[in-house]
Design a protein around this motif. Structure first.
Motif, mmCIF file in Angstrom:
data_model
loop_
_atom_site.group_PDB
_atom_site.id
_atom_site.type_symbol
_atom_site.label_atom_id
_atom_site.label_comp_id
_atom_site.label_asym_id
_atom_site.label_seq_id
_atom_site.Cartn_x
_atom_site.Cartn_y
_atom_site.Cartn_z
ATOM 1 N N ALA A 40 0.822 -1.215 0.000
ATOM 2 C CA ALA A 40 0.000 0.000 0.000
ATOM 3 C C ALA A 40 0.857 1.266 0.000
ATOM 4 C CB ALA A 40 -0.926 0.015 1.206
ATOM 5 N N ASP A 41 0.269 2.334 -0.529
ATOM 6 C CA ASP A 41 0.910 3.649 -0.519
ATOM 7 C C ASP A 41 0.403 4.509 0.638
ATOM 8 O OD1 ASP A 41 2.442 3.524 -3.088
ATOM 9 O OD2 ASP A 41 0.433 3.217 -3.899
ATOM 10 N N VAL A 42 -0.869 4.341 0.971
ATOM 11 C CA VAL A 42 -1.513 5.179 1.988
ATOM 12 C C VAL A 42 -2.464 4.315 2.819
ATOM 13 C CG1 VAL A 42 -2.989 7.183 2.417
ATOM 14 C CG2 VAL A 42 -1.467 7.160 0.431
ATOM 15 N N PHE A 43 -2.518 4.583 4.111
ATOM 16 C CA PHE A 43 -3.496 3.946 4.990
ATOM 17 C C PHE A 43 -4.578 4.979 5.287
ATOM 18 C CE2 PHE A 43 -5.231 2.477 9.044
ATOM 19 C CZ PHE A 43 -5.352 1.119 8.829
ATOM 20 N N GLU B 204 5.737 10.775 -3.543
ATOM 21 C CA GLU B 204 6.401 9.667 -2.858
ATOM 22 C C GLU B 204 7.302 10.159 -1.729
ATOM 23 O OE1 GLU B 204 9.135 5.719 -3.847
ATOM 24 O OE2 GLU B 204 8.915 7.324 -5.342
ATOM 25 N N ASP B 205 8.004 11.258 -1.941
ATOM 26 C CA ASP B 205 8.889 11.783 -0.904
ATOM 27 C C ASP B 205 8.099 12.135 0.354
ATOM 28 O OD1 ASP B 205 11.088 11.501 -2.514
ATOM 29 O OD2 ASP B 205 11.096 13.593 -3.190
ATOM 30 N N LEU B 206 6.912 12.717 0.186
ATOM 31 C CA LEU B 206 6.075 13.067 1.339
ATOM 32 C C LEU B 206 5.606 11.809 2.048
ATOM 33 C CD1 LEU B 206 4.573 15.203 3.011
ATOM 34 C CD2 LEU B 206 2.693 15.047 1.352
ATOM 35 N N ARG B 207 5.210 10.796 1.282
ATOM 36 C CA ARG B 207 4.776 9.536 1.888
ATOM 37 C C ARG B 207 5.887 8.929 2.733
ATOM 38 N NH1 ARG B 207 2.980 8.207 -3.411
ATOM 39 N NH2 ARG B 207 4.522 6.528 -3.548
ATOM 40 N N VAL C 7 -0.272 13.303 13.534
ATOM 41 C CA VAL C 7 -0.074 14.750 13.602
ATOM 42 C C VAL C 7 -0.077 15.275 12.167
ATOM 43 C CG1 VAL C 7 1.442 16.619 14.356
ATOM 44 C CG2 VAL C 7 1.276 14.500 15.709
ATOM 45 N N ASP C 8 -1.011 16.165 11.884
ATOM 46 C CA ASP C 8 -1.200 16.649 10.522
ATOM 47 C C ASP C 8 0.080 17.267 9.966
ATOM 48 O OD1 ASP C 8 -2.839 17.136 8.254
ATOM 49 O OD2 ASP C 8 -2.990 19.238 8.828
ATOM 50 N N GLY C 9 0.528 16.736 8.834
ATOM 51 C CA GLY C 9 1.730 17.249 8.191
ATOM 52 C C GLY C 9 3.018 16.687 8.744
ATOM 53 N N LYS C 10 2.919 15.836 9.773
ATOM 54 C CA LYS C 10 4.121 15.274 10.383
ATOM 55 C C LYS C 10 4.141 13.746 10.287
ATOM 56 C CE LYS C 10 6.930 15.424 14.596
ATOM 57 N NZ LYS C 10 7.031 15.942 15.988
ATOM 58 N N THR C 11 3.029 13.107 10.631
ATOM 59 C CA THR C 11 2.944 11.651 10.515
ATOM 60 C C THR C 11 1.810 11.225 9.584
ATOM 61 O OG1 THR C 11 1.516 11.490 12.471
ATOM 62 C CG2 THR C 11 3.891 11.278 12.820
ATOM 63 N N LEU D 4 -11.043 15.219 1.841
ATOM 64 C CA LEU D 4 -10.478 13.870 1.920
ATOM 65 C C LEU D 4 -9.781 13.524 0.612
ATOM 66 C CD1 LEU D 4 -10.043 11.042 3.093
ATOM 67 C CD2 LEU D 4 -12.412 10.497 2.478
ATOM 68 N N VAL D 5 -10.410 13.816 -0.499
ATOM 69 C CA VAL D 5 -9.813 13.576 -1.822
ATOM 70 C C VAL D 5 -8.496 14.332 -1.954
ATOM 71 C CG1 VAL D 5 -10.085 13.958 -4.299
ATOM 72 C CG2 VAL D 5 -12.014 13.105 -2.947
ATOM 73 N N GLU D 6 -8.493 15.558 -1.506
ATOM 74 C CA GLU D 6 -7.284 16.395 -1.582
ATOM 75 C C GLU D 6 -6.139 15.784 -0.783
ATOM 76 O OE1 GLU D 6 -6.001 20.739 0.166
ATOM 77 O OE2 GLU D 6 -8.004 20.563 -0.738
ATOM 78 N N ALA D 7 -6.444 15.293 0.421
ATOM 79 C CA ALA D 7 -5.409 14.699 1.271
ATOM 80 C C ALA D 7 -4.851 13.423 0.644
ATOM 81 C CB ALA D 7 -5.968 14.416 2.662
ATOM 82 N N LEU D 8 -5.730 12.559 0.154
ATOM 83 C CA LEU D 8 -5.282 11.315 -0.471
ATOM 84 C C LEU D 8 -4.466 11.595 -1.725
ATOM 85 C CD1 LEU D 8 -8.551 9.216 -0.036
ATOM 86 C CD2 LEU D 8 -6.354 8.773 1.088
ATOM 87 N N ASP D 9 -4.929 12.520 -2.519
ATOM 88 C CA ASP D 9 -4.228 12.876 -3.753
ATOM 89 C C ASP D 9 -2.834 13.416 -3.442
ATOM 90 O OD1 ASP D 9 -3.741 13.464 -6.471
ATOM 91 O OD2 ASP D 9 -4.498 15.500 -6.215
#
Length: 223
Positions: free
Chosen positions: A142-145, A209-212, A182-186, A198-203
């Motif tokens: 997975a890329d995102v949980f 990839e670097d942010l993930r 923590v938003d923007g940290k974890t 929600l769509v914006e956050a997932l997108d």
């Protein structure tokens, strides 16, 4: 009448202390999840590239942006919001995969919703898995949980695999483990109930990839 009170979170401990004035009798012991089985299962799969590649091929997840949810299918977890978000994300990610691991009364509704939105081919309902070695390749792939609402111990599970989390910002609806995101940290938190956010956050995570990697690494460090 208690001589001391232990809370899972500083938030709840502070609230109790302020309401009662019993500051010296309040303690915090954050809830946790044993990370040893997670580390061992992850290492076993990551060390066997052939087995991991075969797993991805078997489940048609090769080179597909993948969102994972692992928990019970119940109304409070708002899987319906994830399905709605996935339908919008399909406009950009035509090979998007949404993997749901678990079971519950909401399963038939989820299947029906996906069919109505025309994304049944993106949906994978795996069923309940309890052994860590069976869960590990899904987390690794997975890329995102994404846990749309009511996030609890699953946060510590996902962070054990270094997966960034997307969940809502409503602490009143969430167990204390929610605070580890923590938003923007974890991870990223979206405004409760707002599909577009929600769509914006997932997108944001799917395309970066670097942010993930950065958010996932900090999540693993936290647990």
């Amino acid at each position: 009448l208690a001589d001391g009170v232990i809370f899972y979170s500083r938030r709840d401990a502070d609230r109790f202390a302020e309401e009662t004035g019993r500051y010296s009798e309040v303690f915090v012991a954050k809830n946790s999840l044993d990370q040893d089985p997670i580390r061992k299962a992850a290492a076993k799969w990551n060390d066997d590239a052939a087995a991991l590649a075969a797993f991805r091929s078997r489940h048609n997840l090769e080179d597909r942006p993948t969102i994972l949810f692992v928990s019970r299918f119940k109304p409070d977890n708002r899987i319906d919001l994830l399905i709605q978000a996935a339908a919008r994300l399909r406009n950009k990610y035509d090979r998007l995969a949404v993997v749901l691991i678990g079971k519950g009364a909401e399963e038939s509704g989820v299947n029906k919703q996906a069919a109505q939105l025309g994304i049944s081919d993106s949906l994978r309902i795996v069923g309940p898995l309890y052994e860590e070695e069976e869960l590990a390749p899904w987390f690794i792939t997975a890329d995102v949980f994404c846990y749309p609402s009511n996030l609890g111990l699953s946060a510590l599970h996902a962070f054990g695999y270094g997966l960034p989390i997307v969940t809502d910002d409503d602490e009143t609806r969430s167990p204390p483990e929610w605070q580890v995101v923590v938003d923007g940290k974890t991870g990223l938190k979206y405004r409760h109930g707002e599909i577009s956010h929600l769509v914006e956050a997932l997108d944001k995570l799917l395309e970066n990839e670097d942010l993930r990697i950065r958010l996932g690494a900090e999540g693993r460090r936290q647990v």
